[in-house]
Enzyme design. Structure first.
Site, PDB file in Angstrom:
ATOM      1  CG  HIS A 132      -1.944   0.987   1.322  1.00  0.00           C
ATOM      2  ND1 HIS A 132      -1.689   2.314   1.612  1.00  0.00           N
ATOM      3  CD2 HIS A 132      -3.299   0.891   1.162  1.00  0.00           C
ATOM      4  CE1 HIS A 132      -2.830   2.980   1.625  1.00  0.00           C
ATOM      5  NE2 HIS A 132      -3.818   2.155   1.349  1.00  0.00           N
ATOM      6  CG  ASP A 209       0.147  -2.244   6.319  1.00  0.00           C
ATOM      7  OD1 ASP A 209      -0.759  -2.260   7.178  1.00  0.00           O
ATOM      8  OD2 ASP A 209       0.034  -1.662   5.227  1.00  0.00           O
ATOM      9  CD  GLN A 212      -7.175  -4.468   3.894  1.00  0.00           C
ATOM     10  OE1 GLN A 212      -8.126  -5.196   4.128  1.00  0.00           O
ATOM     11  NE2 GLN A 212      -7.332  -3.180   3.584  1.00  0.00           N
ATOM     12  CE  LYS A 235      -7.581   0.046   5.612  1.00  0.00           C
ATOM     13  NZ  LYS A 235      -8.473   0.451   4.506  1.00  0.00           N
TER      14      LYS A 235
END
Length: 418
Positions: A132, A209, A212, A235
Site C-alpha cells: 500500500h 502492515d 488487512q 477496517k
C-alpha cells in the site's frame, strides 16, 4: 505432559450478525444495500456506536489531566481500550501500544522517529511490490533524504512473493524489512513468521502492515516475532480516526517523539523538556478519546466472535466468490492467489470496461465495490493495469451478496454489449 489446544470457535452466523450493523438495514436506489467494500472501511456494530455515544453522553472529559469523576472515568475507559486491543493481538504489555489515527500515521511515525535516527547513507530498506502507498511513500521520502537504497521483493503472476529473491536481497544486510501481512488488492496472505525469521537472521528489523489482517484472522504479534506491527481501527469494525502501532518496548524507549506538545512531556522548561513514559511519549495533545473507546469495543466484539471463526467465514466467502464469479460472469479477469492463500478480497476487471463504469452501474443496484488503484499503483503497474474493481468482505457478508454481484456484473456486460 498434556498439549493445550485453542478451543474451536462456533461458526459465524452472518445473517444473524447483520442485525448488529444498523447501516445494512437500508435500500440504495430502491435495492437492498450490498456492501462489498470492507477493505476500504468496515461497517460498525451497535456496540461500537453505543460505546462512543455513551462516552459523549456520560463521561466527556479529557484524559490523564483531571482529578474529578468524569475525567477519571474517561481515562479508565481510554486506557481500558488499550488493554482490550492488547488482548486481541496477544500483546503482553499494553503500554507497547501507541494510539494513532490509522496505519498510515503509524507507518509515518516509525519512518520519522525510528527511521531518521537509524537509517544512514547507503543503508538498505527492503519492501515488496504489493505494498500500500502508506508503506511505500514514507520510505521513499526517508531514502531520498538519507541517500538510502530501497529494494523490492517481486511477486509471481499469481500474486505471491518471490521468497527466492527475498533470500538474495537479505544478503545486502538491510536495516529494515517492511511488508504487508495481507495485500489489500490481491488478498495475498504472506508468510509473516517465516519472513521475520529470515530477516532477523540477516540482522534486519521487521515492520508488518496488518491493516488487512487484524480485522480478518487471528494475529498474535508475539508469535509472529515482528519488531513493529501497525493496523487501522476503521477496517476492523471500529471508528475512523482510530488505529495503533505496536513495537517492542526497547525500540519505543529508544525512539524520539514524533509530535510535541501536551501529555507527551514529563517536565517542560524554557530551554529543555523531559519526555513522558511510553506510550504517552508518542501521544501528544488531546487524543480522539471516543475513537479509542470505540476501538476497544470493536476488539471486544471480534473476540466474542472468535477470530478463528471470523477467518473461516471470510475464507468461505472468498472461495465462493472465486467459484461463482468466473462461472457466472464470462470473461471476467480475477487477480491474486488461490483461495487458501487469500484473505477476503477479490480484485477483478471486465475486459474493455473501465472499473469506474463497473462500480457506477453496480451502484444502481445498491452494490458497493471499490474501483481504482486502491493505493497500490506500483502493483497495478506490475500487472500492466490502469485500475481494477475490488469486492471485499467482512463478518456480515453473505453468499447472496456474491450472487447479487455476479448478477450485477452480467448487467454491466449486457449494457456495454448493446
Amino acid at each position: 505432559m498434556t498439549t493445550q489446544t485453542r478451543p474451536v470457535a462456533a461458526p459465524l452466523d452472518p445473517v444473524a450478525l447483520r442485525a448488529d450493523f444498523p447501516i445494512l438495514d437500508q435500500e440504495v436506489h430502491g435495492h437492498r444495500l450490498v456492501y462489498l467494500d470492507s477493505a476500504a472501511t468496515s461497517q460498525k456494530p451497535n456496540v461500537v456506536i453505543a460505546a462512543m455515544d455513551d462516552y459523549y453522553r456520560r463521561d466527556n472529559a479529557n484524559v490523564h489531566r483531571g482529578i474529578y469523576a468524569l475525567s477519571e472515568r474517561s481515562t479508565a475507559d481510554y486506557e481500558g481500550a488499550r488493554v482490550k486491543v492488547a488482548k486481541l493481538l496477544g500483546i503482553k504489555d499494553p503500554h507497547e501500544i501507541i494510539w494513532t489515527r490509522n496505519a498510515t500515521e503509524s507507518l509515518n511515525l516509525i519512518a520519522y522517529s525510528w527511521g531518521r535516527r537509524h537509517i544512514e547513507r547507503g543503508d538498505v530498506i527492503v519492501l515488496t511490490e504489493m505494498e500500500h502507498h502508506a508503506n511505500l511513500v514514507p520510505w521513499q521520502i526517508l531514502a531520498q533524504e538519507r541517500d538510502a537504497d530501497l529494494e523490492f521483493i517481486p511477486i509471481t503472476d499469481d500474486g505471491v512473493l518471490r521468497q527466492d529473491v527475498f533470500e538474495v536481497l537479505l544478503r545486502l544486510k538491510p536495516k529494515l524489512v517492511a511488508f504487508t501481512h495481507v495485500s489489500n488488492m490481491l488478498g495475498t496472505i504472506n508468510p509473516v513468521r517465516e519472513m521475520v525469521e529470515m530477516a532477523h537472521a540477516a540482522g534486519a528489523l521487521v515492520l508488518v502492515d496488518g491493516a488487512q489482517a487484524v480485522p480478518h484472522m487471528p494475529v498474535d504479534v508475539q508469535e509472529l516475532g515482528a519488531d513493529f506491527y501497525v493496523f487501522s481501527g476503521h477496517k476492523m469494525l471500529a471508528p475512523t480516526g482510530s488505529g495503533a502501532l505496536w513495537a517492542r518496548r526497547d525500540l519505543l524507549e529508544s525512539m524520539p517523539p514524533f509530535l510535541a506538545g501536551g501529555d507527551m512531556i514529563r517536565e517542560v522548561h524554557l530551554r529543555r523538556s523531559d519526555w513522558n513514559d511510553v506510550p504517552h511519549k508518542f501521544e501528544a495533545g488531546t487524543p480522539d478519546i471516543a475513537a479509542a473507546i470505540g476501538l476497544g469495543a470493536a476488539a471486544d466484539y471480534l473476540m466474542s466472535l472468535g477470530m478463528d471463526a471470523v477467518r473461516a467465514h471470510e475464507a468461505e466467502i472468498a472461495r465462493y466468490a472465486l467459484d461463482v464469479l468466473p462461472r457466472e460472469v464470462p470473461g471476467i479477469e480475477l487477480y491474486g492467489p488461490a483461495a487458501d492463500l487469500r484473505g477476503g478480497v477479490v480484485a477483478f476487471n471486465l475486459p474493455g470496461i473501465h472499473p469506474h463504469d463497473v462500480a457506477q452501474i453496480l451502484d444502481r443496484d445498491g452494490i458497493c465495490v471499490r474501483a481504482g488503484h486502491h493505493c497500490t499503483m506500483p502493483l497495478h503497474e506490475r500487472f500492466d493495469l490502469a485500475a481494477t474493481a475490488r469486492a471485499s468482505f467482512n463478518v456480515y457478508t453473505v453468499p447472496e451478496e456474491i450472487d447479487a454481484l455476479a448478477a450485477g456484473l452480467r448487467e454491466v456486460v449486457r449494457i456495454f454489449d448493446r
